[in-house]
Design an enzyme around this catalytic site. Sequence first.
Site, mmCIF file in Angstrom:
data_model
loop_
_atom_site.group_PDB
_atom_site.id
_atom_site.type_symbol
_atom_site.label_atom_id
_atom_site.label_comp_id
_atom_site.label_asym_id
_atom_site.label_seq_id
_atom_site.Cartn_x
_atom_site.Cartn_y
_atom_site.Cartn_z
ATOM 1 C CG HIS A 45 -15.121 9.803 12.334
ATOM 2 N ND1 HIS A 45 -13.952 9.610 13.020
ATOM 3 C CD2 HIS A 45 -14.823 10.672 11.332
ATOM 4 C CE1 HIS A 45 -12.991 10.309 12.455
ATOM 5 N NE2 HIS A 45 -13.490 10.969 11.439
ATOM 6 C CG ASP A 174 -12.206 4.119 7.312
ATOM 7 O OD1 ASP A 174 -11.683 5.198 6.999
ATOM 8 O OD2 ASP A 174 -13.210 4.042 8.059
ATOM 9 C CG MET A 175 -5.968 5.040 4.876
ATOM 10 S SD MET A 175 -4.348 4.276 4.576
ATOM 11 C CE MET A 175 -3.993 4.878 2.915
ATOM 12 C CD1 TRP A 226 8.669 10.784 -0.075
ATOM 13 C CD2 TRP A 226 9.707 11.114 1.874
ATOM 14 N NE1 TRP A 226 9.550 9.742 0.083
ATOM 15 C CE2 TRP A 226 10.210 9.918 1.276
ATOM 16 C CE3 TRP A 226 10.232 11.502 3.107
ATOM 17 C CZ2 TRP A 226 11.199 9.138 1.881
ATOM 18 C CZ3 TRP A 226 11.210 10.733 3.695
ATOM 19 C CH2 TRP A 226 11.688 9.565 3.090
ATOM 20 C CE LYS A 227 7.834 6.104 -0.455
ATOM 21 N NZ LYS A 227 8.108 4.658 -0.294
ATOM 22 N N GLY A 305 -9.882 -4.133 8.062
ATOM 23 C CA GLY A 305 -11.277 -4.331 8.422
ATOM 24 C C GLY A 305 -11.495 -5.421 9.453
#
Length: 333
Positions: A45, A174-175, A226-227, A305
Amino acid sequence: MIKISFNTLRETLKLKLLKYGFEESEAGLCSKILSENNLYGVASHGTNRFCSFISLIKSGHIVVKTKPVLFKSFGAWEQWDAQKGPGPLNAWTATDRAINLSKENGIGVVTLKNSNHWMRAGTYGWKAAEEGFIMIAWTNAFPMMPPWGSKQAVLGNNPITFAVPRKTGPVVLDMALSQYSYGQLSNYRRENKPLPYAGGYDLYGNLTTDAGEIYESKRTLPIGYWKGSGLAIMIDLVSTILSGGNSTLDIGMSEHDTAMSQVFIVFDPSKTNTAESINAIANSIIDSVKSSEPAEQSEIVLYPGERALNRKNEYLKSGIPVDETVWERILKL
């Protein structure tokens, strides 16, 4: 890989942004954000996405000269229209505004419509936490993940960040809601390396660690099965309704991940706690996590982090690893 200093990386990207119409201050901030993504170990990114970022500017999907505008206010909650401006700058502005609202009200909520890719979600979590605030922020995204039980990609991987201040280093989650972001998959595919764990399906419906096969099938694996699928749906719903902007379905009508909907929620913990008590609580919980017995002797238990902070400290000393081919493409822009 080649090693580049942070200052060289930031200044090089800044010059390219100036070439493509950014004002001096905005080129400085945007290049800082993108360079720090590499500094924290998220080249996917940063430099790896820079050329496509410029391509979207050239095609008009990112409008350099526009800035977010407020169009509705409800006290601690404000709705803003990003007008398809640069995603990192939009998100930075929204974070600043949410922080200021939280100073006044204890909580600040800013929703953005018509924004673009904000790059690394954690950028805005780190910013808020380093200034002493707690943050939750998320974005919807281009459809790239099937809902659980389907093989058609109709969900975004909808990145989310949680951040809590701490003197020795903020705790920042952060995901993406896929097991691996497409940026990570791109890195593994480029380096022709297998994923550490299954990240999606091949064309025959088998779980695979081959990033190339996942790209081909377009079937990434949601976190928690599924979660994660359910959470991605809810994030899209909340983002779209609160911002008044596009859903993942709407975004998918375009060829690119533009005009997204985003939510920024900031709490001012100083309204109910002293800085010392906040830090003591954070340290108590993190110390408990760090002191837990590793499953394997070679394993290190990390808090959210911590790996990013370690990379930052390492790369500031030794230089930032940058893909040489990517760097050559950037220099030619």
